[in-house]
Design a protein around this motif. Structure first.
Motif, PDB file in Angstrom:
ATOM      1  N   SER A 268       1.961 -17.867  17.671  1.00  0.00           N
ATOM      2  CA  SER A 268       3.201 -18.242  16.987  1.00  0.00           C
ATOM      3  C   SER A 268       2.983 -19.302  15.901  1.00  0.00           C
ATOM      4  O   SER A 268       3.930 -19.716  15.243  1.00  0.00           O
ATOM      5  CB  SER A 268       4.246 -18.728  17.995  1.00  0.00           C
ATOM      6  OG  SER A 268       3.779 -19.878  18.649  1.00  0.00           O
TER       7      SER A 268
ATOM      8  N   GLN B 184       0.665 -16.771  11.026  1.00  0.00           N
ATOM      9  CA  GLN B 184       1.564 -15.675  10.660  1.00  0.00           C
ATOM     10  C   GLN B 184       1.680 -15.518   9.148  1.00  0.00           C
ATOM     11  O   GLN B 184       1.637 -14.407   8.620  1.00  0.00           O
ATOM     12  CB  GLN B 184       2.938 -15.898  11.288  1.00  0.00           C
ATOM     13  CG  GLN B 184       2.913 -15.783  12.794  1.00  0.00           C
ATOM     14  CD  GLN B 184       4.268 -16.052  13.421  1.00  0.00           C
ATOM     15  OE1 GLN B 184       5.249 -16.377  12.745  1.00  0.00           O
ATOM     16  NE2 GLN B 184       4.336 -15.914  14.726  1.00  0.00           N
ATOM     17  N   LYS B 185       1.800 -16.643   8.443  1.00  0.00           N
ATOM     18  CA  LYS B 185       1.924 -16.617   6.983  1.00  0.00           C
ATOM     19  C   LYS B 185       0.660 -16.037   6.344  1.00  0.00           C
ATOM     20  O   LYS B 185       0.737 -15.223   5.416  1.00  0.00           O
ATOM     21  CB  LYS B 185       2.179 -18.042   6.466  1.00  0.00           C
ATOM     22  CG  LYS B 185       2.327 -18.144   4.964  1.00  0.00           C
ATOM     23  CD  LYS B 185       2.586 -19.589   4.539  1.00  0.00           C
ATOM     24  CE  LYS B 185       2.655 -19.727   3.030  1.00  0.00           C
ATOM     25  NZ  LYS B 185       2.854 -21.123   2.615  1.00  0.00           N
TER      26      LYS B 185
ATOM     27  N   GLN C 277      -8.246 -11.126  13.373  1.00  0.00           N
ATOM     28  CA  GLN C 277      -7.238 -12.065  13.856  1.00  0.00           C
ATOM     29  C   GLN C 277      -7.743 -12.552  15.207  1.00  0.00           C
ATOM     30  O   GLN C 277      -7.908 -11.742  16.128  1.00  0.00           O
ATOM     31  CB  GLN C 277      -5.895 -11.363  14.019  1.00  0.00           C
ATOM     32  CG  GLN C 277      -5.408 -10.709  12.737  1.00  0.00           C
ATOM     33  CD  GLN C 277      -4.191  -9.840  12.982  1.00  0.00           C
ATOM     34  OE1 GLN C 277      -3.410 -10.074  13.892  1.00  0.00           O
ATOM     35  NE2 GLN C 277      -4.022  -8.824  12.149  1.00  0.00           N
TER      36      GLN C 277
END
Length: 127
Positions: free
Chosen positions: A22, A27-28, A49
């Motif tokens: 999170s 995420q960006k 990732q």
């Protein structure tokens, strides 16, 4: 790592690591790279990732995303205890080219890649 060695001379690798899925930077960064899929494909990029207990790979060249797998030794190998987020660029030759602990603008990443001698040769049509 054995996982990364299979890409040597075939792909450039961007590893996006975070201690938490999170994490907003995580995420960006992933969204920014996904939004530049064509540019990533053109530069033979594969994005890993990596989280503390699992990882997945997005291969822009074949347009495939591997499902989350566990465990991963990449997190322990590449993250410092004080790190919450990190981006690493690995060149075609398998060496580390750039490492950041903050968001990496895709265009800046592409500029670094485009400045590499092998990328320049690719653009000239030599390989």
């Amino acid at each position: 790592s054995q996982t990364l060695q299979k890409h040597k001379w075939n792909n450039r690798i961007v590893i996006v690591l975070s201690d938490d899925i999170s994490n907003l930077l995580f995420q960006k960064q992933l969204m920014a790279l996904t939004n530049e899929a064509t540019a990533c494909m053109d530069r033979k990029l594969i994005v890993y990732q990596v989280l503390p207990n699992n990882w997945r790979m997005e291969d822009f060249t074949s347009k495939t995303t591997k499902e989350w797998e566990s465990p991963s030794t990449l997190f322990e190998q590449l993250m410092e205890k004080s790190d919450h987020f990190k981006v690493i660029l690995i060149g075609l030759d398998g060496t580390f080219k750039e490492e950041r602990t903050d968001y990496f603008e895709p265009q800046e990443l592409f500029n670094i890649i485009d400045g590499m001698s092998m990328r320049k040769a690719e653009l000239r049509g030599e390989k």
